[in-house]
Design a protein around this motif. Structure first.
Motif, PDB file in Angstrom:
ATOM      1  N   ASP B  15       1.235  -1.171  -0.193  1.00  0.00           N
ATOM      2  CA  ASP B  15      -0.010  -0.209  -0.163  1.00  0.00           C
ATOM      3  C   ASP B  15       0.511   1.424   0.116  1.00  0.00           C
ATOM      4  O   ASP B  15       0.836   2.220  -1.111  1.00  0.00           O
ATOM      5  CB  ASP B  15      -0.605  -0.003   1.468  1.00  0.00           C
ATOM      6  N   SER B  43      -4.594  -5.138  -7.379  1.00  0.00           N
ATOM      7  CA  SER B  43      -5.974  -5.213  -6.528  1.00  0.00           C
ATOM      8  C   SER B  43      -5.817  -3.985  -5.340  1.00  0.00           C
ATOM      9  O   SER B  43      -7.150  -3.588  -4.395  1.00  0.00           O
ATOM     10  CB  SER B  43      -6.659  -6.554  -5.607  1.00  0.00           C
ATOM     11  N   ALA B  44      -4.327  -3.948  -4.791  1.00  0.00           N
ATOM     12  CA  ALA B  44      -4.668  -2.322  -3.900  1.00  0.00           C
ATOM     13  C   ALA B  44      -4.437  -1.640  -4.296  1.00  0.00           C
ATOM     14  O   ALA B  44      -5.430  -1.322  -3.204  1.00  0.00           O
ATOM     15  CB  ALA B  44      -2.184  -2.927  -3.339  1.00  0.00           C
ATOM     16  N   ARG B  47      -8.263  -1.013  -4.357  1.00  0.00           N
ATOM     17  CA  ARG B  47      -8.681  -0.319  -2.777  1.00  0.00           C
ATOM     18  C   ARG B  47      -8.797   0.836  -2.566  1.00  0.00           C
ATOM     19  O   ARG B  47      -9.603   1.966  -1.970  1.00  0.00           O
ATOM     20  CB  ARG B  47      -8.130  -1.815  -2.035  1.00  0.00           C
ATOM     21  N   LEU B  48      -6.791   1.182  -3.154  1.00  0.00           N
ATOM     22  CA  LEU B  48      -6.961   2.858  -2.723  1.00  0.00           C
ATOM     23  C   LEU B  48      -7.500   3.927  -3.579  1.00  0.00           C
ATOM     24  O   LEU B  48      -6.363   4.851  -3.061  1.00  0.00           O
ATOM     25  CB  LEU B  48      -5.261   2.882  -2.478  1.00  0.00           C
ATOM     26  N   SER B  49      -7.781   3.066  -4.531  1.00  0.00           N
ATOM     27  CA  SER B  49      -8.301   4.130  -5.257  1.00  0.00           C
ATOM     28  C   SER B  49      -6.938   4.648  -6.290  1.00  0.00           C
ATOM     29  O   SER B  49      -7.324   6.565  -6.219  1.00  0.00           O
ATOM     30  CB  SER B  49      -9.374   5.088  -5.090  1.00  0.00           C
TER      31      SER B  49
END
Lengths: 333, 333
Positions: B15, B43-44, B47-49
């Motif tokens: 992240d 996918s990370a 998730r973090l846009s």
């Protein structure tokens, strides 16, 4: 018990040394033998209105300074207060000696005049320092730049005996200063010392200790060679000084901050005291045939008092005999 | 310029690594090649846009952890994000690599895959740390437990070039970490290194430096062997942590102290920032044939951004060529 005190060792000699001796004699009752120029000692005492009539003086003219070569203690400065102090202990004129003078010269004097215990490979310089709770002893902090694994193992054993008997910590933890926790870490010196320390049933060896964990609460005895120990202790001192200085700057910056400082003054003072480098008085020289204690060069009366009180324990705890026996056994005798 | 980034190195991967890369790409415009499991990276990011459409990914399945043996980078973990990162740099897929992963493995990977510059005896790990004003670079802080005087002399030279060209300090002072200021201090290693550093006209050697003076303002480049350097840096970190923790405790103790804390909050924050171990991003590995930069394992996005920005300077300043030439000349070529 009689303690021999170098009246001209350290930055604040003889005034603070004499004051500390007076405090110790009043509180603890030991006899004191001062070494140094008698006339200067008597005039300092008179100026300070200190009664030193119950202390003996060994009159000698010279002073060995912080700048002198440590080896000068047995040559050009053999009539110095420090050299005379060493020789007085050698000759049985007292039970221990204490000096706030040149560290190197104290180690040389202790080795050459007082001598090592039979079986001790090298004496070590073992200051006691504050950690997050309580204290730890660092052996060696600079007497021996180059060490063998056997020397490190002895430092651990001697440090353990001292911390248990003089500092009152039952079964102190002994750690080897290293660059990682695992057994294989470090160079050949650390790897071999690890094995020797592990095998020694007389100490509670907790393995390798990383420097970052020492100020927290890794062990009560930290074993290392004198070069690394010296870098460690001076880093410790330097970082603490710079940080404390920065905080002082913040608290003095403006009126608002000064007010805030006033509000936490008591706690900050206690904190400063808890982390005071000087609070444990200094360092025993471990491995000598008789107790020798080096006080911080900057010692004032209170530190001298602590040092004399620890030295009295050093004498009465009989740890010299214990170390002698332990080191003897360590050699398989 | 393209920087290869180990997306799975460090405690906060992927992240914080991805966020730092985004920040650096937006602000500085370099190309970024990420290594690691592509699906996990995508996918990370989702998730973090975080938009990572403008970054390349080299897909590889494994992660080399902080607990893995550093040598595993070329054996059981040769499909890890770190190993693939090293190989990508070796193969010319980018201009530098950055990882917040296992330090030992970064050094091993840099040495085995990226290789040393011709003439460089050992690569060194050279973190930049805060001092009372500004910073200093410590070379070596742990890549080489055992060093020769020649290695120390090279660390001084490479550190000097880096601090001047990347950190922007003109003619930085180079000091040798030792147990005293005089030329004869220390063991054979320090004495011989002192002579070599003194004779090197390309650096501004200021002589031996005691550890207590380093956090103050002794020099911009501190030269030492990796064992001593590692003890130094970890002591530095440990003492700072314990002291800061104690102060935090004081400020939280009661309502009065909390009020005082509120009054100096801004200044304490600035002080904490000035002394933040993380503020300089991490450590270049000096002596490699291409720029390699190790970020602190605890790095968050901001630290990753600093590290990428320093790495970009490391690439564009052309210091690899300069070190190559300097080391070559040092050998009398």
């Amino acid at each position: 018990m009689k303690i021999i005190v170098d009246a001209f060792g350290g930055d604040n000699a003889p005034d603070e040394i004499l004051k500390g001796c007076r405090m110790a004699k009043d509180a603890l009752g030991m006899d004191i033998l001062l070494t140094g120029a008698e006339s200067a000692i008597r005039s300092a005492a008179a100026r300070l209105s200190l009664d030193i009539a119950d202390m003996e003086i060994l009159d000698c003219p010279d002073v060995l300074t912080m700048e002198d070569d440590p080896m000068s203690v047995r040559r050009e400065k053999k009539n110095s207060s420090l050299a005379v102090c060493c020789m007085a202990l050698r000759d049985g004129k007292g039970d221990a000696f204490v000096s706030a003078g040149n560290s190197g010269a104290v180690v040389v004097g202790a080795t050459l005049f007082v001598k090592r215990l039979k079986g001790v490979l090298r004496v070590c310089f073992a200051p006691v320092l504050p950690k997050s709770t309580g204290f730890f002893l660092l052996a060696d902090s600079g007497a021996n730049n180059e060490c063998t694994p056997q020397m490190l193992a002895q430092f651990g054993l001697m440090g353990s005996v001292y911390v248990e008997k003089v500092m009152g910590v039952k079964s102190p933890r002994v750690g080897l200063l290293n660059v990682g926790a695992e057994e294989h870490k470090g160079g050949p010196l650390q790897q071999a010392a690890f094995r020797l320390l592990s095998e020694d049933q007389r100490i509670r060896f907790v393995g390798n200790v990383e420097a970052r964990d020492v100020p927290d609460d890794a062990a009560e005895v930290i074993v290392t060679d004198g070069f690394t120990g010296n870098v460690f202790i001076k880093t410790y001192e330097g970082v603490a000084l710079v940080l404390m200085d920065k905080i002082k700057g913040i608290f003095k910056k403006n009126l608002k901050n000064q007010l805030a400082a006033a509000m936490v003054l008591g706690d900050m003072k206690q904190f400063k005291k808890d982390f005071d480098y000087n609070s444990y008085g200094g360092a025993p020289i471990l491995g000598c045939s008789k107790p020798v204690f080096k006080v911080h060069g900057s010692a004032k009366a209170g530190t001298m008092f602590s040092a004399l009180s620890l030295t009295a324990k050093y004498v009465s705890a009989g740890i010299i005999d214990e170390i002698a026996e332990a080191v003897g056994k360590g050699e398989g005798e």
